[in-house]
Scaffold this active site. Structure first.
Site, short mmCIF file in Angstrom:
data_model
loop_
_atom_site.label_atom_id
_atom_site.label_comp_id
_atom_site.label_asym_id
_atom_site.label_seq_id
_atom_site.Cartn_x
_atom_site.Cartn_y
_atom_site.Cartn_z
N HIS A 28 0.86 -1.20 0.00
CA HIS A 28 0.00 0.00 0.00
C HIS A 28 0.89 1.24 0.00
O HIS A 28 1.50 1.57 1.00
CB HIS A 28 -0.89 0.01 1.26
CG HIS A 28 -1.83 1.16 1.32
ND1 HIS A 28 -3.17 1.01 1.58
CD2 HIS A 28 -1.65 2.50 1.17
CE1 HIS A 28 -3.77 2.18 1.58
NE2 HIS A 28 -2.86 3.12 1.33
N HIS A 30 1.45 5.45 -1.78
CA HIS A 30 1.05 6.58 -2.63
C HIS A 30 2.30 7.13 -3.30
O HIS A 30 3.20 7.63 -2.62
CB HIS A 30 0.38 7.67 -1.78
CG HIS A 30 -0.85 7.20 -1.10
ND1 HIS A 30 -2.10 7.32 -1.65
CD2 HIS A 30 -1.02 6.55 0.08
CE1 HIS A 30 -2.99 6.78 -0.84
NE2 HIS A 30 -2.37 6.30 0.23
N LYS A 114 -9.70 -0.21 -5.11
CA LYS A 114 -9.68 0.47 -3.81
C LYS A 114 -11.00 1.17 -3.55
O LYS A 114 -11.49 1.94 -4.38
CB LYS A 114 -8.53 1.49 -3.81
CG LYS A 114 -8.40 2.31 -2.54
CD LYS A 114 -7.79 1.53 -1.40
CE LYS A 114 -7.81 2.32 -0.09
NZ LYS A 114 -6.70 3.25 0.04
N HIS A 151 -10.38 1.49 2.44
CA HIS A 151 -10.12 2.51 3.46
C HIS A 151 -11.31 2.43 4.41
O HIS A 151 -12.41 2.86 4.08
CB HIS A 151 -10.01 3.90 2.83
CG HIS A 151 -9.69 4.97 3.83
ND1 HIS A 151 -8.48 5.62 3.88
CD2 HIS A 151 -10.40 5.45 4.88
CE1 HIS A 151 -8.46 6.47 4.90
NE2 HIS A 151 -9.62 6.39 5.52
N HIS A 189 -4.30 -0.24 6.23
CA HIS A 189 -3.77 0.59 7.33
C HIS A 189 -4.65 0.57 8.58
O HIS A 189 -5.20 1.58 8.97
CB HIS A 189 -3.52 2.02 6.86
CG HIS A 189 -4.58 2.63 5.98
ND1 HIS A 189 -5.90 2.69 6.34
CD2 HIS A 189 -4.50 3.19 4.75
CE1 HIS A 189 -6.58 3.27 5.38
NE2 HIS A 189 -5.76 3.58 4.40
N ASP A 262 1.49 2.78 3.56
CA ASP A 262 0.67 3.97 3.37
C ASP A 262 1.53 5.22 3.32
O ASP A 262 1.08 6.30 3.72
CB ASP A 262 -0.42 4.10 4.44
CG ASP A 262 -1.52 5.08 4.02
OD1 ASP A 262 -1.67 5.32 2.81
OD2 ASP A 262 -2.21 5.61 4.90
#
Ligand code: DOR
Ligand code: ZN
Length: 365
Positions: A28, A30, A114, A151, A189, A262
């Site tokens: 995971h 970004h 996601k 999420h 997360h 994350d």
């Protein structure tokens, strides 16, 4: 849960001063886009062989074409001597066509999709208004066994921000899993004892990623001597009892918990503002940060399983053949890092553990 097993642990080399691990993956992350993409990718590809790349760009990754192009832009930044595979995700919206998921998954473009509840976090305004709105997509994902990455927070403003994950599990996740009992899910997360218990005990096909920051800090960090946006992320860090539960879960050796950083860089200007962005940039020292936790928990022999084996096992992918070596050597994390340039402006970002001393560092790949 069905994915909670104790798999075989055989670390390559574990001495008091060196650990050699099968090369880990980040399940995971970004990576953003644009001018800073290359310098962000560099931090992740330094250690991780593969990474599940989040689709919350603006506009988000809602088509096979957008995903392929984004993957190309990422790969273009990777030097020839580094092996790094970005694993792309689709961004679920209320009216995403089913074919995007089905074809994208079958073609191997998407590793999963996601689910961002609308307005839950950064670039989630295109997200899902209510889980029921995407029941047709979930039904298709269950049928083709495409992983759903969640999420897990309710966005109801009446729910206390520290309770949003636990309420999501009870009011949204569990009912959804009852409707689609065969769907393969990663609760991303996780930040609470309730999430740990749910992942461990529910009979569904459920796993969870755990970040370095949720293992290191509790909510006091956000308010230590003032308001500290560097420790603000979503889901927000919780009380100490939750951190302790996460540490126990991550180091338990159970295959339903695996590494997902994350890592979410935001430029300084967007952190030093009245309405600071959510996200912690931990990619530069992520494996070192996890090693610190596993050592403190006397579980260094379980680091490899968490970092390099349970993620691929969940996703049904092969294990990496390459390895990395960590050596015990104290080093101080820089207070600031630079992420390339935008015009003449230097774009800086504060890494997780800025100014702190870590006890493990990468010796070689
Ligand atoms: O802290 C976070 N930052 N949590 C998220 O869910 C999104 C991420 C980001 O993209 O900045
Ligand atoms: Zn994220």
């Amino acid at each position: 849960g069905l994915f909670c097993r104790f798999l075989k642990l055989n670390i390559l080399n574990l001495s008091s001063d060196q650990i050699t691990l099968r090369q880990p993956d980040d399940w995971h992350v970004h990576l953003r886009d644009g001018e800073t993409l290359g310098s962000i990718v560099k931090h992740t590809s330094r250690v991780f062989r593969r990474a599940v790349v989040m689709p919350n760009l603006d506009p988000p990754i809602t088509s096979i074409e957008l995903a392929k192009n984004y993957r190309e832009r990422i790969l273009k930044t990777v030097p020839a001597d580094i092996a790094f595979t970005p694993l792309m995700t689709a961004y679920l919206t209320d009216n995403l066509p089913i074919d995007v998921l089905v074809d994208g998954f079958r073609e191997g473009v998407f590793i999963g999709a996601k689910l961002y509840p609308v307005n839950a976090t950064t670039n989630s305004s295109y997200g899902v208004s209510d889980i029921h709105a995407i029941d047709v997509l979930l039904e298709a994902m269950e049928r083709i066994d495409m992983p759903l990455l969640i999420h897990g927070e309710v966005t109801d403003l009446d729910v206390d921000i520290f309770d949003r994950e636990a309420v999501f599990i009870e009011q949204k996740l569990e009912p959804m899993l009852r409707r689609f009992p065969k769907i393969r899910v990663v609760l991303e997360h996780i930040t609470t004892l309730q999430a740990v218990q749910f992942v461990e005990t529910s009979g569904f096909r459920l796993a969870a990623t755990i970040t370095p920051h949720h293992l290191h800090i509790n909510r006091n960090a956000m308010f230590a001597g003032g308001l500290r946006s560097d420790f603000y992320c979503l889901p927000v860090v919780k009380r100490e009892i939750h951190r302790l539960a996460l540490r126990k879960a991550a180091t338990s050796g159970k295959s339903c918990f695996f590494l997902g950083t994350d890592s979410a860089p935001h430029l300084r200007a967007y952190k030093e503002t009245a309405c600071a962005c959510a996200g912690i940039f931990n990619a530069p020292y992520a494996i070192e940060s996890y090693a610190e936790i596993f050592e403190e928990e006397n579980a260094l022999d379980r680091l490899e399983a968490f970092a390099s084996e349970y993620g691929p096992a969940f996703y049904g992918l092969g294990l990496n053949k390459s390895s990395i070596t960590l050596e015990r050597k104290k080093h101080i994390v820089p207070k600031m890092l630079e992420l390339g340039t935008s015009g003449n402006l230097k774009e800086s970002v504060v890494p997780f553990h800025a100014g702190e001393t870590l006890s493990w560092r990468i010796l070689k790949n």
